[in-house]
Design a protein around this motif. Structure first.
Motif, PDB file in Angstrom:
ATOM      1  N   ALA A  79       0.823  -1.211   0.000  1.00  0.00           N
ATOM      2  CA  ALA A  79       0.000   0.000   0.000  1.00  0.00           C
ATOM      3  C   ALA A  79       0.859   1.264   0.000  1.00  0.00           C
ATOM      4  O   ALA A  79       0.572   2.214  -0.730  1.00  0.00           O
ATOM      5  CB  ALA A  79      -0.941   0.000   1.208  1.00  0.00           C
ATOM      6  N   VAL A  80       1.915   1.275   0.780  1.00  0.00           N
ATOM      7  CA  VAL A  80       2.798   2.438   0.831  1.00  0.00           C
ATOM      8  C   VAL A  80       3.510   2.629  -0.511  1.00  0.00           C
ATOM      9  O   VAL A  80       3.586   3.750  -1.036  1.00  0.00           O
ATOM     10  CB  VAL A  80       3.813   2.300   1.991  1.00  0.00           C
ATOM     11  CG1 VAL A  80       4.911   3.336   1.895  1.00  0.00           C
ATOM     12  CG2 VAL A  80       3.103   2.405   3.322  1.00  0.00           C
ATOM     13  N   ILE A  81       4.011   1.543  -1.078  1.00  0.00           N
ATOM     14  CA  ILE A  81       4.697   1.640  -2.366  1.00  0.00           C
ATOM     15  C   ILE A  81       3.721   2.075  -3.454  1.00  0.00           C
ATOM     16  O   ILE A  81       4.061   2.881  -4.324  1.00  0.00           O
ATOM     17  CB  ILE A  81       5.381   0.302  -2.712  1.00  0.00           C
ATOM     18  CG1 ILE A  81       6.555   0.083  -1.772  1.00  0.00           C
ATOM     19  CG2 ILE A  81       5.848   0.278  -4.159  1.00  0.00           C
ATOM     20  CD1 ILE A  81       7.162  -1.286  -1.857  1.00  0.00           C
ATOM     21  N   PHE A  82       2.488   1.554  -3.421  1.00  0.00           N
ATOM     22  CA  PHE A  82       1.480   1.981  -4.398  1.00  0.00           C
ATOM     23  C   PHE A  82       1.213   3.471  -4.280  1.00  0.00           C
ATOM     24  O   PHE A  82       1.164   4.181  -5.280  1.00  0.00           O
ATOM     25  CB  PHE A  82       0.177   1.200  -4.196  1.00  0.00           C
ATOM     26  CG  PHE A  82      -0.964   1.750  -5.008  1.00  0.00           C
ATOM     27  CD1 PHE A  82      -1.040   1.488  -6.360  1.00  0.00           C
ATOM     28  CD2 PHE A  82      -1.930   2.538  -4.416  1.00  0.00           C
ATOM     29  CE1 PHE A  82      -2.086   2.012  -7.121  1.00  0.00           C
ATOM     30  CE2 PHE A  82      -2.967   3.060  -5.162  1.00  0.00           C
ATOM     31  CZ  PHE A  82      -3.037   2.793  -6.517  1.00  0.00           C
ATOM     32  N   PHE A  83       1.042   3.949  -3.059  1.00  0.00           N
ATOM     33  CA  PHE A  83       0.742   5.366  -2.859  1.00  0.00           C
ATOM     34  C   PHE A  83       1.876   6.247  -3.361  1.00  0.00           C
ATOM     35  O   PHE A  83       1.642   7.248  -4.058  1.00  0.00           O
ATOM     36  CB  PHE A  83       0.458   5.648  -1.374  1.00  0.00           C
ATOM     37  CG  PHE A  83       0.122   7.073  -1.094  1.00  0.00           C
ATOM     38  CD1 PHE A  83      -1.109   7.596  -1.460  1.00  0.00           C
ATOM     39  CD2 PHE A  83       1.033   7.912  -0.481  1.00  0.00           C
ATOM     40  CE1 PHE A  83      -1.427   8.927  -1.217  1.00  0.00           C
ATOM     41  CE2 PHE A  83       0.730   9.238  -0.229  1.00  0.00           C
ATOM     42  CZ  PHE A  83      -0.501   9.744  -0.597  1.00  0.00           C
ATOM     43  N   ILE A  84       3.112   5.892  -3.047  1.00  0.00           N
ATOM     44  CA  ILE A  84       4.266   6.678  -3.489  1.00  0.00           C
ATOM     45  C   ILE A  84       4.366   6.668  -5.011  1.00  0.00           C
ATOM     46  O   ILE A  84       4.565   7.710  -5.645  1.00  0.00           O
ATOM     47  CB  ILE A  84       5.561   6.156  -2.836  1.00  0.00           C
ATOM     48  CG1 ILE A  84       5.550   6.456  -1.333  1.00  0.00           C
ATOM     49  CG2 ILE A  84       6.796   6.771  -3.489  1.00  0.00           C
ATOM     50  CD1 ILE A  84       6.652   5.780  -0.555  1.00  0.00           C
ATOM     51  N   THR A  85       4.214   5.497  -5.611  1.00  0.00           N
ATOM     52  CA  THR A  85       4.280   5.388  -7.068  1.00  0.00           C
ATOM     53  C   THR A  85       3.133   6.154  -7.725  1.00  0.00           C
ATOM     54  O   THR A  85       3.327   6.836  -8.734  1.00  0.00           O
ATOM     55  CB  THR A  85       4.231   3.911  -7.496  1.00  0.00           C
ATOM     56  OG1 THR A  85       5.240   3.189  -6.798  1.00  0.00           O
ATOM     57  CG2 THR A  85       4.442   3.759  -8.981  1.00  0.00           C
ATOM     58  N   PHE A  86       1.949   6.051  -7.148  1.00  0.00           N
ATOM     59  CA  PHE A  86       0.781   6.769  -7.679  1.00  0.00           C
ATOM     60  C   PHE A  86       1.012   8.274  -7.664  1.00  0.00           C
ATOM     61  O   PHE A  86       0.764   8.962  -8.655  1.00  0.00           O
ATOM     62  CB  PHE A  86      -0.461   6.407  -6.860  1.00  0.00           C
ATOM     63  CG  PHE A  86      -1.664   7.244  -7.193  1.00  0.00           C
ATOM     64  CD1 PHE A  86      -2.411   6.968  -8.323  1.00  0.00           C
ATOM     65  CD2 PHE A  86      -2.029   8.300  -6.386  1.00  0.00           C
ATOM     66  CE1 PHE A  86      -3.516   7.751  -8.644  1.00  0.00           C
ATOM     67  CE2 PHE A  86      -3.125   9.082  -6.694  1.00  0.00           C
ATOM     68  CZ  PHE A  86      -3.875   8.800  -7.827  1.00  0.00           C
ATOM     69  N   VAL A  87       1.496   8.793  -6.554  1.00  0.00           N
ATOM     70  CA  VAL A  87       1.698  10.240  -6.440  1.00  0.00           C
ATOM     71  C   VAL A  87       2.766  10.717  -7.424  1.00  0.00           C
ATOM     72  O   VAL A  87       2.573  11.726  -8.120  1.00  0.00           O
ATOM     73  CB  VAL A  87       2.067  10.632  -4.982  1.00  0.00           C
ATOM     74  CG1 VAL A  87       2.566  12.059  -4.897  1.00  0.00           C
ATOM     75  CG2 VAL A  87       0.876  10.427  -4.065  1.00  0.00           C
ATOM     76  N   ILE A  88       3.880  10.005  -7.505  1.00  0.00           N
ATOM     77  CA  ILE A  88       4.941  10.413  -8.423  1.00  0.00           C
ATOM     78  C   ILE A  88       4.459  10.360  -9.869  1.00  0.00           C
ATOM     79  O   ILE A  88       4.681  11.289 -10.651  1.00  0.00           O
ATOM     80  CB  ILE A  88       6.192   9.539  -8.214  1.00  0.00           C
ATOM     81  CG1 ILE A  88       6.834   9.864  -6.864  1.00  0.00           C
ATOM     82  CG2 ILE A  88       7.199   9.747  -9.339  1.00  0.00           C
ATOM     83  CD1 ILE A  88       7.941   8.921  -6.466  1.00  0.00           C
ATOM     84  N   THR A  89       3.771   9.289 -10.232  1.00  0.00           N
ATOM     85  CA  THR A  89       3.261   9.169 -11.598  1.00  0.00           C
ATOM     86  C   THR A  89       2.233  10.253 -11.889  1.00  0.00           C
ATOM     87  O   THR A  89       2.254  10.867 -12.963  1.00  0.00           O
ATOM     88  CB  THR A  89       2.627   7.782 -11.816  1.00  0.00           C
ATOM     89  OG1 THR A  89       3.567   6.782 -11.463  1.00  0.00           O
ATOM     90  CG2 THR A  89       2.215   7.591 -13.253  1.00  0.00           C
ATOM     91  N   PHE A  90       1.337  10.493 -10.948  1.00  0.00           N
ATOM     92  CA  PHE A  90       0.315  11.513 -11.161  1.00  0.00           C
ATOM     93  C   PHE A  90       0.928  12.897 -11.309  1.00  0.00           C
ATOM     94  O   PHE A  90       0.475  13.699 -12.130  1.00  0.00           O
ATOM     95  CB  PHE A  90      -0.714  11.501 -10.031  1.00  0.00           C
ATOM     96  CG  PHE A  90      -1.857  12.435 -10.274  1.00  0.00           C
ATOM     97  CD1 PHE A  90      -2.814  12.148 -11.232  1.00  0.00           C
ATOM     98  CD2 PHE A  90      -1.964  13.619  -9.561  1.00  0.00           C
ATOM     99  CE1 PHE A  90      -3.867  13.011 -11.477  1.00  0.00           C
ATOM    100  CE2 PHE A  90      -3.008  14.489  -9.794  1.00  0.00           C
ATOM    101  CZ  PHE A  90      -3.969  14.185 -10.757  1.00  0.00           C
TER     102      PHE A  90
END
Length: 104
Positions: A79-90
């Motif tokens: 979940a933490v890795i998804f959130f970090i990746t999501f924010v950077i990609t967005f």
């Protein structure tokens, strides 16, 4: 409507990233658990002959925490890795923030 496409793209990148990392985690952890179990069963890891066996025997229930720790650790880290990746990609695909990131 365009922002929904950018959100969807960020979610897909995040899901792909955690899938790859989760697969790598599973491919490294499962063989380690199997080898430790086989070493224990074949006697490479001494158990009954160990002089501290009675001490180990009192803490048998502590091993039940390992499964929960492995499950929740994998879920929370994903979940933490998804959130970090999501924010950077967005931030890179969203038009407003892309202008600030690319100019500086």
């Amino acid at each position: 409507m365009l922002i929904l496409h950018r959100l969807r793209m960020s979610v897909v990148v995040g899901i792909l990233f955690i899938f790859i990392l989760g697969l790598g985690n599973a491919l490294s952890a499962v063989p380690s658990m199997i080898m430790t179990t086989l070493k224990f069963r074949t006697g490479v890891i001494p158990s009954l002959r160990d002089p501290y066996f009675k001490h180990y025997r009192k803490g048998v229930l502590a091993t039940t925490y390992l499964l929960g720790g492995a499950l929740w650790g994998a879920l929370l880290s994903s979940a933490v890795i998804f959130f970090i990746t999501f924010v950077i990609t967005f931030l890179f695909v969203y038009q407003v923030s892309f202008l600030h990131l690319s100019s500086g």
